[in-house]
Design an enzyme around this catalytic site. Structure first.
Site, short mmCIF file in Angstrom:
data_model
loop_
_atom_site.label_atom_id
_atom_site.label_comp_id
_atom_site.label_asym_id
_atom_site.label_seq_id
_atom_site.Cartn_x
_atom_site.Cartn_y
_atom_site.Cartn_z
N SER A 144 -6.75 2.28 15.85
CA SER A 144 -6.28 0.90 15.90
C SER A 144 -5.96 0.45 17.32
O SER A 144 -5.55 1.27 18.16
CB SER A 144 -5.02 0.80 15.04
OG SER A 144 -4.30 -0.35 15.34
N TYR A 169 3.38 3.05 12.97
CA TYR A 169 1.97 2.91 12.57
C TYR A 169 1.07 3.33 13.74
O TYR A 169 0.16 4.15 13.59
CB TYR A 169 1.68 1.46 12.17
CG TYR A 169 0.22 1.16 12.02
CD1 TYR A 169 -0.53 1.75 11.01
CD2 TYR A 169 -0.44 0.28 12.89
CE1 TYR A 169 -1.90 1.49 10.86
CE2 TYR A 169 -1.80 0.01 12.75
CZ TYR A 169 -2.52 0.62 11.73
OH TYR A 169 -3.86 0.35 11.60
N1 LIG Z 1 -7.69 -4.68 9.18
C1 LIG Z 1 -7.40 -4.53 10.48
O1 LIG Z 1 -7.29 -5.50 11.24
C2 LIG Z 1 -7.21 -3.16 11.06
C3 LIG Z 1 -6.89 -3.05 12.42
C4 LIG Z 1 -6.72 -1.79 12.98
C5 LIG Z 1 -6.92 -0.66 12.21
N2 LIG Z 1 -7.21 -0.78 10.87
C6 LIG Z 1 -7.40 0.44 10.10
O2 LIG Z 1 -8.62 0.34 9.37
C7 LIG Z 1 -8.51 1.02 8.13
C8 LIG Z 1 -8.84 0.09 6.98
O3 LIG Z 1 -7.93 -1.00 7.02
P1 LIG Z 1 -7.95 -2.18 5.97
O4 LIG Z 1 -7.59 -3.42 6.71
O5 LIG Z 1 -9.19 -2.13 5.19
O6 LIG Z 1 -6.69 -1.78 5.08
P2 LIG Z 1 -6.53 -1.75 3.49
O7 LIG Z 1 -5.07 -1.51 3.25
O8 LIG Z 1 -7.14 -2.95 2.88
O9 LIG Z 1 -7.36 -0.48 3.06
C9 LIG Z 1 -6.85 0.83 3.09
C10 LIG Z 1 -7.07 1.45 1.72
O10 LIG Z 1 -6.62 2.81 1.77
C11 LIG Z 1 -6.02 3.13 0.54
N3 LIG Z 1 -5.07 4.24 0.75
C12 LIG Z 1 -3.92 4.20 1.46
N4 LIG Z 1 -3.30 5.39 1.39
C13 LIG Z 1 -4.09 6.20 0.63
C14 LIG Z 1 -3.97 7.54 0.18
N5 LIG Z 1 -2.91 8.29 0.48
N6 LIG Z 1 -4.97 8.06 -0.58
C15 LIG Z 1 -6.05 7.30 -0.91
N7 LIG Z 1 -6.20 6.01 -0.54
C16 LIG Z 1 -5.23 5.47 0.22
C17 LIG Z 1 -5.32 1.84 0.09
O11 LIG Z 1 -5.15 1.78 -1.32
C18 LIG Z 1 -6.26 0.77 0.61
O12 LIG Z 1 -7.12 0.27 -0.40
C19 LIG Z 1 -7.09 1.59 8.07
O13 LIG Z 1 -7.12 2.89 8.54
C20 LIG Z 1 -6.34 0.70 9.05
O14 LIG Z 1 -5.21 1.36 9.58
C21 LIG Z 1 -7.38 -2.00 10.29
#
Ligand SMILES: NC(=O)c1ccc[n+]([C@@H]2O[C@H](COP(=O)([O-])OP(=O)(O)OC[C@H]3O[C@@H](n4cnc5c(N)ncnc54)[C@H](O)[C@@H]3O)[C@@H](O)[C@H]2O)c1
Length: 343
Positions: A144, A169
């Site tokens: 991130s 985070y």
């Molecule tokens: N969306 C953004 O702007 C952004 C920015 C930086 C980093 N990220 C990273 O990208 C990745 C995806 O993000 P996103 O926006 O799609 O988030 P999101 O929350 O929509 O998706 C993450 C998914 O992981 C699942 N999850 C969480 N803990 C879990 C566990 N212990 N076992 C199984 N499943 C689990 C959740 O149910 C969720 O559906 C994440 O790692 C997030 O930290 C996202």
């Protein structure tokens, strides 16, 4: 290729799975479907991939997509259930793992730090162990932009110092990079960490600005504008992110600029910073409604400006982000209105 996508019911995981399936790969999606935000949205995304809610609900049960029968399967599983995860890896024999599951969100890490250590540290370790023991060729995982903390040097480069995270985070994401380095070094499999920069678009996350602002403006509620609007973000449209992630998965590893390196980190963003007030204006314009703005001070854990230097991803993978903010905002609003049946 046979690919495991973790977090497949999540925002980025859903879009990435869909693209990989369309590109002809055999994909297994995994998610624990936790209730950090509205689970209906997660089931809705899965439904769009041909997975029925009734089937998706069952833990540790593989469901085959009704739309994409051969290449897409889904399993509801928690990353913390290490034995179930081990069995999945042994039975399915993946070539590549795209690890996107995590406890996301900076603000929530102030309220519920344990969730971050569980999913992002222990969960990540379980993934690494499975990759190690099952000869996975390549682990691509989500880091991130938050790892840059209060970095003043703009734009952010991967070579910048990221030793001072300002939220738990961010600390877990930086830990993932360190853990990936250790496993690449010790066990010789390739890992690629992608530092995502503020992703937005259809099926987006309800805890993020795009969604929160749209929802509040439509309902006539005030929007909370932090740091009095004096913020800038490298907002990146979901299709640009997916394009980058899929290129990293599909391209043979030998093209990398440092040929021998099995461990690599890239920024993945839009390569420009947009003022928060301009972002709000784009939403107002697309909705045709003026927002009621409630100016708030800066929140702890938040940063004023992000901007990704993505030169390395362009050089190694011909990454080409290009969706203008207006087009991206319009697509989100179109989806939002359809999904929530708002005229
Ligand atoms: N969306 C953004 O702007 C952004 C920015 C930086 C980093 N990220 C990273 O990208 C990745 C995806 O993000 P996103 O926006 O799609 O988030 P999101 O929350 O929509 O998706 C993450 C998914 O992981 C699942 N999850 C969480 N803990 C879990 C566990 N212990 N076992 C199984 N499943 C689990 C959740 O149910 C969720 O559906 C994440 O790692 C997030 O930290 C996202």
């Amino acid at each position: 290729m046979k690919i495991l996508v973790t977090g497949a019911a999540g925002f980025i995981g859903y879009h990435t799975s869909k693209k990989l399936i369309q590109n002809g790969h055999e994909v297994v999606g995994l998610d624990n479907i936790n209730d950090y935000y509205d689970i209906n949205l997660k089931y809705g995304r899965l439904n769009d991939l041909g997975i029925e809610r009734k089937q998706a609900k069952k833990f540790n049960f593989i469901t085959v997509s009704k739309i994409f029968p051969n290449p897409f399967k889904f399993i509801r599983m928690d990353l913390l259930h290490s034995n179930a995860l081990k069995d999945l890896f042994i039975n399915e024999k993946f070539d590549v793992v795209c690890h996107l599951a995590a406890q996301a969100g900076v603000r929530y890490s102030l309220e519920n730090p344990e969730a971050y250590v569980d999913s992002n540290i222990v969960g990540f370790l379980n993934i690494l162990e499975c990759c190690r023991h099952n000869k996975i060729k390549h682990l691509v995982y989500a880091s991130s932009s938050s790892v840059y903390g209060l970095n003043k040097k703009i734009p952010f480069e991967v070579s910048d110092n990221v030793d001072q995270p300002i939220s738990l985070y961010a600390a877990t994401k930086k830990s993932n990079e360190l853990m990936a380095h250790t496993y690449s070094h010790l066990y010789g499999f390739s890992t690629t960490g992608l530092r995502f920069f503020t992703v937005y678009g259809p099926w987006g996350r309800p805890d993020m600005a795009m969604f929160l602002f749209t929802e509040a403006i439509i309902k006539g509620n005030p929007i909370m504008v932090f740091n009095n609007g004096n913020m800038e973000r490298d907002f990146t449209y979901i299709d640009d992110i997916v394009e980058g992630v899929v290129k990293v998965i599909e391209t043979p590893l030998k093209i990398r600029s440092i040929k021998k390196d099995t461990y690599k980190i890239y920024n993945i963003g839009n390569n420009k910073s947009v003022k928060l007030m301009d972002f709000i204006k784009a939403i107002e314009k697309s909705l045709g409604i003026k927002a009621k703005k409630e100016m708030q001070p800066m929140q702890s854990g938040d940063v004023v400006k992000t901007w990704a230097n993505v030169d390395e991803l362009i050089k190694d993978y011909k990454y080409s982000p290009g969706t203008p903010i207006k087009k991206g905002v319009d697509s989100f609003i179109d989806w939002y209105k359809k999904y929530y049946k708002f005229k």
